[in-house]
Each structure stands twice: as structure tokens, then as C-alpha cells.
Design a protein around this motif. Structure first.
Motif, PDB file in Angstrom:
ATOM      1  N   ILE A   1      24.284  27.259 -43.351  1.00 48.52           N
ATOM      2  CA  ILE A   1      23.141  26.507 -42.826  1.00 48.52           C
ATOM      3  C   ILE A   1      22.268  27.462 -42.028  1.00 48.52           C
ATOM      4  CG2 ILE A   1      22.404  24.610 -41.332  1.00 48.52           C
ATOM      5  CD1 ILE A   1      25.051  23.236 -41.894  1.00 48.52           C
TER       6      ILE A   1
ATOM      7  N   ALA B   1      19.394  22.636 -41.966  1.00 46.45           N
ATOM      8  CA  ALA B   1      20.089  21.545 -41.276  1.00 46.45           C
ATOM      9  C   ALA B   1      19.528  20.197 -41.678  1.00 46.45           C
ATOM     10  CB  ALA B   1      19.983  21.738 -39.761  1.00 46.45           C
TER      11      ALA B   1
ATOM     12  N   ALA C   1      23.481  21.117 -36.972  1.00 47.73           N
ATOM     13  CA  ALA C   1      24.074  22.230 -37.718  1.00 47.73           C
ATOM     14  C   ALA C   1      25.521  22.474 -37.304  1.00 47.73           C
ATOM     15  CB  ALA C   1      23.238  23.489 -37.519  1.00 47.73           C
TER      16      ALA C   1
END
Length: 745
Positions: free
Chosen positions: A578, A665, A696
Motif C-alpha cells: 500500500i 489506501a 493503511a
């Protein structure tokens, strides 16, 4: 926390560079006014986080200070509002007046022979315009401006229309424009020096009379997502010559609508009049107050008076003076679609909240059999109420699941809907439920055939989706909205969950179930603004410091391919990366290229994809669905999505499919993986906020590695950068309806 001993260092070949951002002060100020909001979050309620719904670029929103309507702007907006929203004597007067105004607007439009003018123009030479459009599409800054001092901002990926609000399971697709229509548009574009490639999209956006509309109002070209006001100005000047000016009523009316549409992409359902006027001024409109008044009079936008508090009386204590006191209001301006959705949603939520239910002993029996005190409390609350909210972290998701099981035990028809697929055979997606592809289906009246609808991930509901859901819940059924207020908000306009919480017009259950382990401790701290160092004896949380973006990519690939699988026995395919954005030296594009080369190298013979590639399928804005490439043929790209085979038509592959080893995210919200690697290169510092970090870091179930190159920007973001607020009307609408319902009749 510990440092990963397995990851090697590597020198970066190139410094981290973000995707092109406009640098002109005028553009920054215009975007700030457009994206800003003046609605404060209630002190006792977490503001619903803002998020950019564009799939291509994931950036933050700029906040503008609070303002009040003054001078001619206030008079113009107030005059229009006088017809649409008279001074409130009763709580529901605003809603009734708006409906009357919409009927008046509809009658006026029907009486006109010519279409409502709402557009303006672009640049003159075909080569210049083509280069400008391509620059916007690629995220680069276009050339010099015409009327406005604001250069075009980076492209926002075309956003699919909001989820339809059907009475039947499926929506009917709009017919494709005819060849004659496209050819007519192409001829107009050629006269204005615009690229012919825009003919098809323009015909689809404007309809069969697209050529006539563009001829009369060249600024209507702003209906296309890739076109900016700078380019529309040049197109108009090429067609109209000296007649095209920055104060042209056609230009200003279309520009008002365009600014509101851009605000909708940032999550707002309306803008305050002063904010909108300042943004108009930044785009060269000589008299923003008059332009806004014209747009209101034309009916292209709606105006609302929203009370800010109780009436303010004068110094006299005379009862007659108190009656004459006026309540302070803020003037909001919005597009009809968002306004109608928000009002429909408020009506539907009030309808469900007003339902009466018999909380019999059976409910108490099933509540008593549930081991979790928070789950039992939720069951008892739902027993006697038609609308209930439930908040909590990841561990608290078990509580609405327990509620669903208890309701089924009592013989109720139950549906559990989440934002993303997965989570069990009894769970559907919100999109699948609305389309009829999943869930209980609809009865003969178009209502869901259920007695209890439990919606997980409620912060991901935008006003269009939420209105469609609530309209489909039958009278006598119950609705539970459950979610974590700390995560990133919806991709579409609105902050539905936060607004419902702020209105306090229904029972609100707060889970007392904490998220366990070092990961739960870390994420819980982030939620209250603290980035704590947690004890992680099993290396549940690992910090990997890096110097630059090149090293960040190298370390992330090593963690996914080697370190995490070796240390935890988690396959590389179950490790998700991410990162804050798509562009830059350590964005999703760079990371996915490196991860593909390491994990599934190939020539990319299917439009850049090979069998076995992990991808993200984005069928519409805000829906990022993990999948794997199976094959491709003349029909399109074949994907496996959680065991379901789907085909993406070849003409949509480029816009809807991208590699998925690394995501943002915003794309990851609603889903969890056994292990997550969060990459924070130095150029990501400005994109970080508390809700981004919270989302995240919360995606990992067993392990979290943080590739850290932002120094003190991370603790600063957690402590000092809250979620961006959004300007919406739902809280006020719900409060007004609840007050009206409580008044004696």
C-alpha cells in the motif's frame, strides 16, 4: 517495533518525484476554494474523512476558511433562496420549499424552445488543444492559459456515473450515440480546432443534439472529464471569435456547474456561496456574484438556506421581537443530483427511524446467549428500533455478524452487505445487492425482500448509493449502519455515516471490543492521534527505514518476495503493498512494475498483462476489486475474482484494469490481508493524514511492515493532520425531520 534484518539496502537511481502538480498560485487558490469546506465537525463526532475518488490520482483536499455571504453575492443568493427556501417557521419548510422550486424550474425549462445555455470555450489550434488534452490525461501541466490564471490540474480519471437508483434489479444502459451525431460533433470540433477523438465522448455526454449545443455553447465541452476551463475557453474563442469573453453568460453558467461537479469529486454535496464565488473569480469571471445569481435563476443549480443555530433576538425581551428574530443561516449551492439524493436519503432514514417494533422476549433470549456484551447490546437496540448505528474497529465487525445470526434464528430475512467482496458465503457487496446480482432480490414493489439489512463499511457509502439502499428497504424492516469512523471516507460525494452519527436521531452503539495484539494497539493509537512504539515480540510490526524512493521500491519488493514469506510462512500472493499515490518513483505504477518483474515476469502480451498477474478491477469509481488474470481473447481480458470468472471488454481494459500487487489506501479500504507492506517514500509526506495512516496500517491481519522514508512527517500527520471535512446537508436535513416529527400535531 523492530527493524527487518532481511531487507538489503540499495542506492536509488532517481530521486522520488511526485506526479506533476500545478504550481501557479492562482490555480492552487482556486482548487483550495473549490475543495474546501466551511462545515466544522461536531466536537463529539469524528469527521468523515475526505478522499479523492479518482482512481488515477490520489491526492489530498485543500481546506478553505469559513466565510459569510456579503454584498451583492448575499443578496443574489438570498433572493433566489427566497423563492426556493423561505425563512424557516417550521422544521420542514426548507424541504417543502425546495420541492416547489424544483417544480418551478422544470416548468420554466419546458417552456424554453432553446436549450439552457451553460457552456464556454477552448483553445484555437488543433495541435495546441490536442497537446493540452493529452497533457491533462497524462497528469502533466498543460500550456498557457486563456481567460483564467489557473493552469489545468492533473487529470482525475473519468468517473463512472453514480450507482443508479433502480426500482428494478438492473438499470437500462443509455443508447450509444448515432453515427450521424458523432459525425456532426466531429465537424464542430474541427471548426474549433479540437481533436476528433473527443467526438464520441462529447456525443455520448451531450446527446443527439450535441453538435447544436456545442455550436451555441462551446463551453459545453467541459462536460468531458479530460477537458479543463483553459481548453474550453480556447475552443470557444476559435468558434466565436471576439464574442467569447470571460464574462460571457454561457461561460459563467457552465463554469458554476463544472466547479460544483469538481467539488462532488472531492466529496462535497454542496459549496458555500462565498467559496464558490471566490473559485469563479480565480477562473477569470469578472463578477462572480452576478454569475452565481444567473446560474441560480437559470435553474442549473439549487440554493439552500441552512440554519446555523437558534434565532438571534434583539435586546428587547418582548415576545413579539423574539418571534421576528431571524435564525443565522449559511447559503449553500449544489447540483440537483446530489441535492435530490441527499433529501431522498434523509426522508428514507427518517422513515425507518420512525418505525415501531415489538422488542419481545425472544430478542432478549438471543441477546442473552451471545457471549460478547457489545454484540448483546446491539441486538437489544435493534430489537426495538428501525435504524441503528454501530461503530468500532476491525474486531468489532463480529458484532453485526452476531446480530445477523441472532435475527436469522428468530426467523427474520437478513442480508449482510459489505463494501468489498469476501468475508463469508452469507455476505454480499453493496453494489451486488443494488444491481440484483447478489442478495435476496426484490419484491413486486421493487423493495428488498428482507426484514433486516446490516451494512458493514458504512463510511464507504456516498449519498447516491446510500439513497438507493434506503429507498429499497421496505417499511417495517430494520437498517443497521456499521463501520469504523476513523477510516478513509467514500469515493463519491457525501459523508453519510458521519452525518448520521452527527445528527443523533437514532440509537448509536459504540463497540467496547478492542482490536487485539500489537497491530491493534498501534492502529488504535493512530485513531486518537498518537503514533506509539509498540512491543512486537513476534515481529508483528516492523519498521524498515529508507533514504529515497529507489531504496523504498527495492526494500518493498524484497519484503514481499522473501522476508515476509520466510519469516511468517505467508505466501507472496497474500502480501499487499500500500502506497499513497499512483505516480512518483515509489507509487503504485513503479512498485507494480518492480513486483511484476520479480513475481510474474512476462511480455505483457494482453494489453500489458500476462496470465497470473495480480490486478485490480475498477468497474466504477470507488470500487477496486482484487482479481487475477486468466487469459484474453477477442472478447476481452478474462479475470478470476474470488472464484468468479468475469470478462472485461478489451476497450475497457486500459481504463478499468491495473496491476494490483501495490494499491493505494483508498483502493484497499474494506479489505484485509494476512500481511501488508506500507511504503512511505519521501515525496509522500504531503499526502499523509491521520485517516490515511489509520486505514493503511489497519489492513494487515498478522503483520505490518512500514518502509519509512518520511522522517517526522509520519508522526506529524497522525497527530496534526485530521481528515479533510466535507460540505454536506444530510445532518441538517435529518435534524429538521426529527424536530418536525417530535412537534405536537
Amino acid at each position: 517495533m523492530s527493524t527487518d534484518p532481511q531487507a538489503d539496502t540499495a542506492a536509488a537511481e532517481n530521486p522520488a518525484t511526485p506526479e506533476a502538480e500545478p504550481s501557479a498560485a492562482a490555480e492552487a487558490e482556486a482548487e483550495a476554494e473549490l475543495e474546501g469546506t466551511t462545515e466544522p465537525a461536531p466536537a463529539d463526532t469524528e469527521a468523515e474523512p475526505g478522499t479523492d475518488p479518482a482512481v488515477e490520482d490520489e491526492d489530498g483536499e485543500d481546506e478553505s476558511p469559513a466565510g459569510t455571504v456579503a454584498g451583492e453575492a448575499g443578496a443574489a443568493a438570498g433572493t433566489a433562496a427566497g423563492e426556493a427556501a423561505p425563512a424557516l417557521s417550521e422544521a420542514q419548510a426548507e424541504l417543502a420549499a425546495q420541492r416547489i422550486e424544483r417544480e418551478r424550474i422544470a416548468r420554466r425549462k419546458a417552456e424554453r424552445e432553446a436549450p439552457v445555455e451553460a457552456g464556454a470555450k477552448l483553445s484555437g489550434k488543433a495541435a495546441d488543444l490536442l497537446a493540452a488534452v493529452r497533457a491533462v490525461e497524462g497528469g502533466a501541466k498543460p500550456p498557457a492559459v486563456y481567460f483564467d490564471d489557473a493552469p489545468a490540474a492533473p487529470r482525475k480519471a473519468p468517473v463512472a456515473p453514480p450507482t443508479p437508483r433502480p426500482a428494478a434489479p438492473a438499470a437500462v444502459a443509455a443508447p450509444a450515440p448515432s453515427a450521424d451525431t458523432v459525425e456532426g460533433v466531429r465537424a464542430v470540433l474541427a471548426r474549433g480546432g479540437a481533436p476528433e477523438a473527443l467526438a464520441g465522448p462529447a456525443a455520448a455526454a451531450l446527446g443527439e443534439d450535441a453538435a447544436g449545443q456545442l455550436t451555441e455553447n462551446p463551453w459545453r465541452l467541459l462536460s468531458l472529464p479530460a477537458v479543463r476551463p483553459t481548453q474550453a475557453d480556447g475552443f470557444a474563442r476559435a468558434l466565436l471569435g471576439a464574442e467569447a469573453g470571460p464574462g460571457d453568460e454561457r461561460r459563467t453558467t457552465v463554469l458554476v456547474g463544472w466547479l460544483l461537479a469538481q467539488a462532488g469529486l472531492k466529496g462535497h454535496t454542496a459549496l458555500e456561496a462565498p467559496v464558490l464565488e471566490k473559485a469563479l473569480a480565480q477562473y477569470g469571471v469578472p463578477d462572480p456574484a452576478v454569475a452565481l445569481e444567473l446560474a441560480i435563476a437559470e435553474g442549473s443549480v439549487l440554493v439552500f438556506h441552512e440554519p446555523l443555530g437558534p434565532p438571534v433576538a434583539g435586546s428587547s425581551e418582548d415576545a413579539e421581537d423574539a418571534e421576528d428574530a431571524e435564525a443565522p443561516v449559511r447559503v449553500l449551492v449544489g447540483l440537483e443530483g446530489a441535492a435530490m439524493a441527499e433529501e431522498s436519503l434523509a426522508d428514507g432514514l427518517a422513515r425507518l427511524a420512525a418505525g415501531t417494533f415489538d422488542a419481545s422476549g425472544d430478542w432478549e433470549r438471543v441477546a442473552g446467549s451471545v457471549p460478547s456484551p457489545s454484540a448483546a447490546e446491539l441486538i437489544r437496540s435493534v430489537a426495538g428500533h428501525g435504524l441503528v448505528t454501530h461503530t468500532g474497529g476491525e474486531a468489532a465487525r463480529a458484532e453485526p455478524v452476531a446480530l445477523a445470526a441472532a435475527a436469522r434464528e428468530l426467523g427474520l430475512r437478513v442480508c449482510l452487505a459489505a463494501h468489498a467482496p469476501g468475508g463469508g458465503p452469507d455476505r454480499v457487496t453493496v453494489a451486488g445487492l443494488l444491481s440484483g446480482a447478489e442478495g435476496p432480490g426484490r419484491d413486486t414493489d421493487g423493495q428488498f425482500a428482507l426484514d433486516l439489512l446490516v451494512v458493514l463499511d458504512a463510511p464507504q457509502l456516498d449519498v447516491e448509493t446510500a439513497a438507493a439502499l434506503v429507498e429499497s428497504v421496505p417499511d417495517g424492516a430494520r437498517l443497521v449502519l456499521s463501520g469504523d469512523p476513523g477510516v478513509l471516507g467514500s469515493a463519491g460525494a457525501g459523508r453519510v455515516f458521519a452525518d448520521v452519527l452527527a445528527a443523533r436521531t437514532c440509537p448509536q452503539l459504540v463497540s467496547r471490543t478492542p482490536d487485539p495484539g500489537p497491530l491493534g494497539e498501534l492502529v488504535s493509537g493512530v485513531g486518537i492521534g498518537e503514533l506509539n512504539q509498540v512491543d512486537a515480540p513476534g515481529k508483528e510490526v516492523v519498521i524498515v527505514p529508507v533514504k529515497d524512493a529507489g531504496e523504498a521500491v527495492h526494500r518493498a519488493v524484497q519484503l514481499v518476495a522473501e522476508s515476509v514469506p520466510r519469516a511468517f510462512g505467508i505466501p507472496a500472493d497474500s502480501v499487499q503493498v500500500i502506497t499513497p499515490g499512483h505516480g512518483g518513483s515509489a507509487g503504485t505504477r513503479a512498485l507494480n512494475a518492480a513486483l511484476k518483474e520479480r513475481l510474474n515476469p512476462g511480455p505483457g502480451r494482453f494489453g500489458g498483462f500476462d496470465p497470473g498477474d495480480r490486478v485490480v478491477h475498477v468497474p466504477s469509481a470507488g470500487r477496486a476489486l482484487a482479481a487475477r488474470v486468466v487469459s484474453a481473447d477477442a472478447e476481452g481480458l478474462h479475470l478470476d475474482r474470488a472464484g468468479a470468472r468475469i470478462v472485461v471488454p478489451k476497450e475497457l481494459v486500459e481504463s478499468q484494469v491495473r496491476h494490483g500487487w501495490a494499491v493505494t489506501a483508498h483502493q484497499a479500504v474494506g479489505t484485509r490481508w494476512p500481511a501488508v507492506v506500507v511504503v512511505l517514500p519521501g515525496d509522500a509526506a504531503q499526502a499523509l493524514s491521520r485517516d490515511w495512516v489509520y486505514t493503511a496500517f489497519g489492513r494487515g491481519e498478522r503483520h505490518l511492515s512500514v518502509v519509512h522514508g518520511v522522517d517526522q512527517a509520519l508522526p506529524h500527520a497522525v497527530a496534526e493532520v485530521p481528515a479533510k471535512p466535507r460540505t454536506t446537508r444530510l445532518t441538517g436535513l435529518l435534524t429538521a425531520l426529527a424536530t418536525a416529527g417530535a412537534q405536537p400535531r
